[in-house]
Design an enzyme around this catalytic site. Structure first.
Site, PDB file in Angstrom:
ATOM      1  N   HIS A  22       0.834  -1.206   0.000  1.00  0.00           N
ATOM      2  CA  HIS A  22       0.000   0.000   0.000  1.00  0.00           C
ATOM      3  C   HIS A  22       0.871   1.261   0.000  1.00  0.00           C
ATOM      4  O   HIS A  22       0.571   2.238  -0.678  1.00  0.00           O
ATOM      5  CB  HIS A  22      -0.889   0.034   1.249  1.00  0.00           C
ATOM      6  CG  HIS A  22      -1.932  -1.039   1.306  1.00  0.00           C
ATOM      7  ND1 HIS A  22      -1.868  -2.087   2.182  1.00  0.00           N
ATOM      8  CD2 HIS A  22      -3.068  -1.208   0.592  1.00  0.00           C
ATOM      9  CE1 HIS A  22      -2.916  -2.855   2.020  1.00  0.00           C
ATOM     10  NE2 HIS A  22      -3.669  -2.364   1.064  1.00  0.00           N
ATOM     11  N   SER A  75       0.160  -8.885   0.779  1.00  0.00           N
ATOM     12  CA  SER A  75      -1.301  -8.870   0.881  1.00  0.00           C
ATOM     13  C   SER A  75      -1.687  -8.790   2.345  1.00  0.00           C
ATOM     14  O   SER A  75      -1.012  -9.382   3.206  1.00  0.00           O
ATOM     15  CB  SER A  75      -1.865 -10.166   0.280  1.00  0.00           C
ATOM     16  OG  SER A  75      -3.191 -10.388   0.732  1.00  0.00           O
ATOM     17  N   LYS A  93      -1.750  -6.518  -8.389  1.00  0.00           N
ATOM     18  CA  LYS A  93      -1.979  -7.802  -7.736  1.00  0.00           C
ATOM     19  C   LYS A  93      -3.445  -8.209  -7.882  1.00  0.00           C
ATOM     20  O   LYS A  93      -3.764  -9.366  -8.107  1.00  0.00           O
ATOM     21  CB  LYS A  93      -1.597  -7.738  -6.264  1.00  0.00           C
ATOM     22  CG  LYS A  93      -2.054  -8.973  -5.557  1.00  0.00           C
ATOM     23  CD  LYS A  93      -1.442  -9.157  -4.217  1.00  0.00           C
ATOM     24  CE  LYS A  93      -2.132 -10.292  -3.528  1.00  0.00           C
ATOM     25  NZ  LYS A  93      -3.515  -9.912  -3.183  1.00  0.00           N
ATOM     26  N   ASP A  94      -4.345  -7.228  -7.752  1.00  0.00           N
ATOM     27  CA  ASP A  94      -5.774  -7.489  -7.967  1.00  0.00           C
ATOM     28  C   ASP A  94      -6.069  -7.178  -9.434  1.00  0.00           C
ATOM     29  O   ASP A  94      -6.703  -6.176  -9.759  1.00  0.00           O
ATOM     30  CB  ASP A  94      -6.601  -6.636  -7.007  1.00  0.00           C
ATOM     31  CG  ASP A  94      -6.326  -7.016  -5.564  1.00  0.00           C
ATOM     32  OD1 ASP A  94      -6.617  -8.154  -5.196  1.00  0.00           O
ATOM     33  OD2 ASP A  94      -5.778  -6.183  -4.819  1.00  0.00           O
TER      34      ASP A  94
HETATM   35  O1  PAF Z   1      -8.347  -3.576  -3.282  1.00  0.00           O
HETATM   36  C1  PAF Z   1      -8.945  -3.194  -2.259  1.00  0.00           C
HETATM   37  O2  PAF Z   1      -8.355  -2.979  -1.200  1.00  0.00           O
HETATM   38  C2  PAF Z   1     -10.454  -3.005  -2.313  1.00  0.00           C
HETATM   39  O3  PAF Z   1     -11.053  -3.925  -3.167  1.00  0.00           O
HETATM   40  C3  PAF Z   1     -10.877  -1.573  -2.678  1.00  0.00           C
HETATM   41  C4  PAF Z   1     -10.406  -1.209  -4.085  1.00  0.00           C
HETATM   42  C5  PAF Z   1     -10.283  -0.592  -1.681  1.00  0.00           C
HETATM   43  C6  PAF Z   1     -12.395  -1.444  -2.653  1.00  0.00           C
HETATM   44  O4  PAF Z   1     -12.921  -1.749  -1.386  1.00  0.00           O
END
Ligand code: PAF
EC number: 6.3.2.1
Length: 280
Positions: A33, A185, A149-150
């Site tokens: 993050h 993660s 990653k997502d």
């Molecule tokens: O990837 C995430 O952390 C969540 O899916 C998001 C984009 C903040 C939406 O809740």
């Protein structure tokens, strides 16, 4: 770093901004993050992060209640990481009444892969992201940063922004990894020490699958099956390991050129479901 909890405070705090750079999160922040925040910083005149654990994207049996909430640590990390404005709405602020208007992403994209195993997930993600975009970027437009990653989430959001002509630029960040290759993660925190050592088998399986695909693309389905069997033999419960086209996440075929593909995987190790992907 300023912290706001309501949409009114947020809009007021952003009143003189011209181009916010936004990183939406569900908290329990890790270095991945923070890398998104670093990427966002030069892209706007103010860096905004949101923390909101979005009930709409969890299935009834999933970990909404136990999802780690680490408010103090998150604030400290964001303060050190260069966030200017933290938007942390309470649930009643974002969903003051039942959210009966929801985003319905194209099933051709949203019902595959993750969507097959987590039905409704991308509708829940799309709904909250659209709402967060309205709150944070609704006055000015701006830039929003999402991690690769997502992968499928990123594609759904890009498509949403394009189809609704939202004045928002989506920037994709490479996946941050631990030294052994495991993708960072929030859910890695659920792994016990043995599971944590084993977890790197998922990115390794994707690397092997990608390499074998490049060597013998005509054998694609058999290679995917071998990859699933190999993870099962190590005690995993895989949902999918699959080679797809990056453009639309449809099944890759032998005619698809290298450099246009992505291997995606999701598998459960003990009680923890991990996902990862590899472009190749
Ligand atoms: O990837 C995430 O952390 C969540 O899916 C998001 C984009 C903040 C939406 O809740």
């Amino acid at each position: 770093m300023r912290i706001v909890h309501t949409i009114a405070e947020l809009r007021q705090a952003l009143a003189s901004c011209r181009h916010p750079a936004f990183v939406p999160t569900m908290g329990n922040l890790h270095d991945g993050h923070l890398a998104l925040v670093q990427l966002a910083r030069p892209l706007g005149d103010v860096t905004v992060v949101s923390i909101f654990v979005n009930r709409l994207q969890f299935l009834p049996h999933e970990d909404f209640d136990s999802y780690p909430r680490t408010w103090e640590a998150d604030c400290a990390r964001l303060r050190d990481g260069g966030c200017d404005l933290l938007f942390a709405p309470r649930e009643r602020e974002l969903y003051p009444r039942p959210q009966t208007f929801r985003l319905q992403p194209d099933p051709a994209l949203a019902d595959l892969l993750e969507g097959q195993f987590r039905p409704g997930f991308f509708g829940g993600v799309g709904t909250v992201v659209l709402k967060l975009f309205a709150c944070v970027l609704g006055q000015t437009g701006g830039t929003a940063v999402f991690g690769k990653k997502d992968y499928q989430q990123l594609m759904v959001i890009r498509e949403m922004v394009q189809q609704f002509a939202l004045p928002i630029e989506i920037v994709a960040a490479e996946t941050s990894r631990a030294a052994d290759g495991l993708a960072l993660s929030s859910r890695n925190a659920y792994l016990n020490p043995d599971e944590r050592r084993e977890a790197v088998a998922l990115p390794q399986a994707l690397q092997r699958l990608a390499q074998r695909w490049l060597d013998a693309p005509a054998q694609g389905p058999a290679l995917e099956q071998q990859a699933l069997d190999a993870l099962r033999a190590r005690g995993w419960q895989p949902d999918y390991l699959s080679v797809r086209r990056r453009a639309d996440l449809q099944t890759a075929t032998a005619g698809d050129a290298p450099g246009t593909l992505v291997a995606l995987g999701a598998a459960r190790l003990g009680g923890t479901r991990l996902i990862d992907n590899l472009e190749f």
